[in-house]
Design a protein around this motif. Sequence first.
Motif, PDB file in Angstrom:
ATOM      1  N   LEU A 215       0.852  -1.182   0.000  1.00 46.54           N
ATOM      2  CA  LEU A 215       0.000   0.000   0.000  1.00 46.54           C
ATOM      3  C   LEU A 215       0.891   1.237   0.000  1.00 46.54           C
ATOM      4  O   LEU A 215       1.794   1.361   0.816  1.00 46.54           O
ATOM      5  N   VAL A 216       0.656   2.140  -0.938  1.00 50.16           N
ATOM      6  CA  VAL A 216       1.465   3.344  -1.069  1.00 50.16           C
ATOM      7  C   VAL A 216       0.853   4.443  -0.192  1.00 50.16           C
ATOM      8  O   VAL A 216      -0.245   4.919  -0.461  1.00 50.16           O
ATOM      9  N   VAL A 217       1.580   4.820   0.863  1.00 47.71           N
ATOM     10  CA  VAL A 217       1.079   5.837   1.799  1.00 47.71           C
ATOM     11  C   VAL A 217       2.153   6.874   2.140  1.00 47.71           C
ATOM     12  O   VAL A 217       1.949   7.696   3.025  1.00 47.71           O
TER      13      VAL A 217
ATOM     14  N   LEU B 181      -9.420  -1.883  -0.251  1.00 39.58           N
ATOM     15  CA  LEU B 181      -9.933  -2.392   1.022  1.00 39.58           C
ATOM     16  C   LEU B 181      -9.852  -3.916   1.055  1.00 39.58           C
ATOM     17  O   LEU B 181      -9.433  -4.508   2.050  1.00 39.58           O
ATOM     18  N   ARG B 182     -10.191  -4.553  -0.047  1.00 40.07           N
ATOM     19  CA  ARG B 182     -10.101  -6.017  -0.133  1.00 40.07           C
ATOM     20  C   ARG B 182      -8.646  -6.486  -0.041  1.00 40.07           C
ATOM     21  O   ARG B 182      -8.331  -7.425   0.673  1.00 40.07           O
ATOM     22  N   ASP B 183      -7.755  -5.796  -0.754  1.00 38.85           N
ATOM     23  CA  ASP B 183      -6.356  -6.234  -0.821  1.00 38.85           C
ATOM     24  C   ASP B 183      -5.541  -5.888   0.421  1.00 38.85           C
ATOM     25  O   ASP B 183      -4.636  -6.636   0.794  1.00 38.85           O
TER      26      ASP B 183
ATOM     27  N   TYR C 176      -5.592  -0.154   4.824  1.00 40.04           N
ATOM     28  CA  TYR C 176      -6.207   0.826   3.927  1.00 40.04           C
ATOM     29  C   TYR C 176      -7.359   1.546   4.621  1.00 40.04           C
ATOM     30  O   TYR C 176      -7.523   2.756   4.451  1.00 40.04           O
ATOM     31  N   ALA C 177      -8.140   0.831   5.404  1.00 35.33           N
ATOM     32  CA  ALA C 177      -9.261   1.463   6.117  1.00 35.33           C
ATOM     33  C   ALA C 177      -8.744   2.568   7.036  1.00 35.33           C
ATOM     34  O   ALA C 177      -9.324   3.666   7.074  1.00 35.33           O
TER      35      ALA C 177
ATOM     36  N   ASN D 114      -7.899   8.594   7.746  1.00 30.93           N
ATOM     37  CA  ASN D 114      -6.995   9.670   8.139  1.00 30.93           C
ATOM     38  C   ASN D 114      -6.544  10.605   7.027  1.00 30.93           C
ATOM     39  O   ASN D 114      -6.067  11.703   7.308  1.00 30.93           O
ATOM     40  N   VAL D 115      -6.655  10.173   5.778  1.00 33.36           N
ATOM     41  CA  VAL D 115      -6.161  10.986   4.669  1.00 33.36           C
ATOM     42  C   VAL D 115      -7.316  11.235   3.698  1.00 33.36           C
ATOM     43  O   VAL D 115      -7.923  10.291   3.193  1.00 33.36           O
TER      44      VAL D 115
END
Length: 165
Positions: free
Chosen positions: A81-83, A138-140, A145-146, A151-152
């Motif tokens: 996940l890219v954050v 959300l699935r992956d 991700y949630a 928050n973003v």
Amino acid sequence: MGRAKAAVGSVVFLVVAPGTVAGLVPWVLSGGWRSADPPVVAVVVGWLLVVAGAGVLLHAFARFVVEGIGTPAPVAPTRELVVGGLYRYVRNPMYVAVVTVIVGQALLLWRPELLAWALLSGLTMMGFAKGYEEPTLLRDFGESYAEYRRNVPGWWPRLTPWRND
């Protein structure tokens, strides 16, 4: 997928997707970049938006390669996940950047049809993000991700970076 493949895939996707939406279509709509004699302030603001949008777009694509080890293309998604980077401020910096570039072009060329294209493109991207990307992420990535989504913001950047500590 390794980073080299991710980089090649990301460059191809950059040329095809944003290249079409923020390059080819505006070129066609403006009659080959024909200007309608904008005021100087519109030219200055337009250039600022185009340069800023292009910079954000390139940064966001690079994050997919370096941090996500994948591409923005749905057929070759990231492993992680890219954050990081600008994704700490807004969930969809690529889409925001593409619309920013088109609005900048509209000001540079003084072409209202490009503003209409920016609006249509933005609404289409929002629909794609809501209908496909968010459920897929959300699935992956589940709770990671949630939490990120809580928050973003998706479309209007935070003033301070989100810290996933």
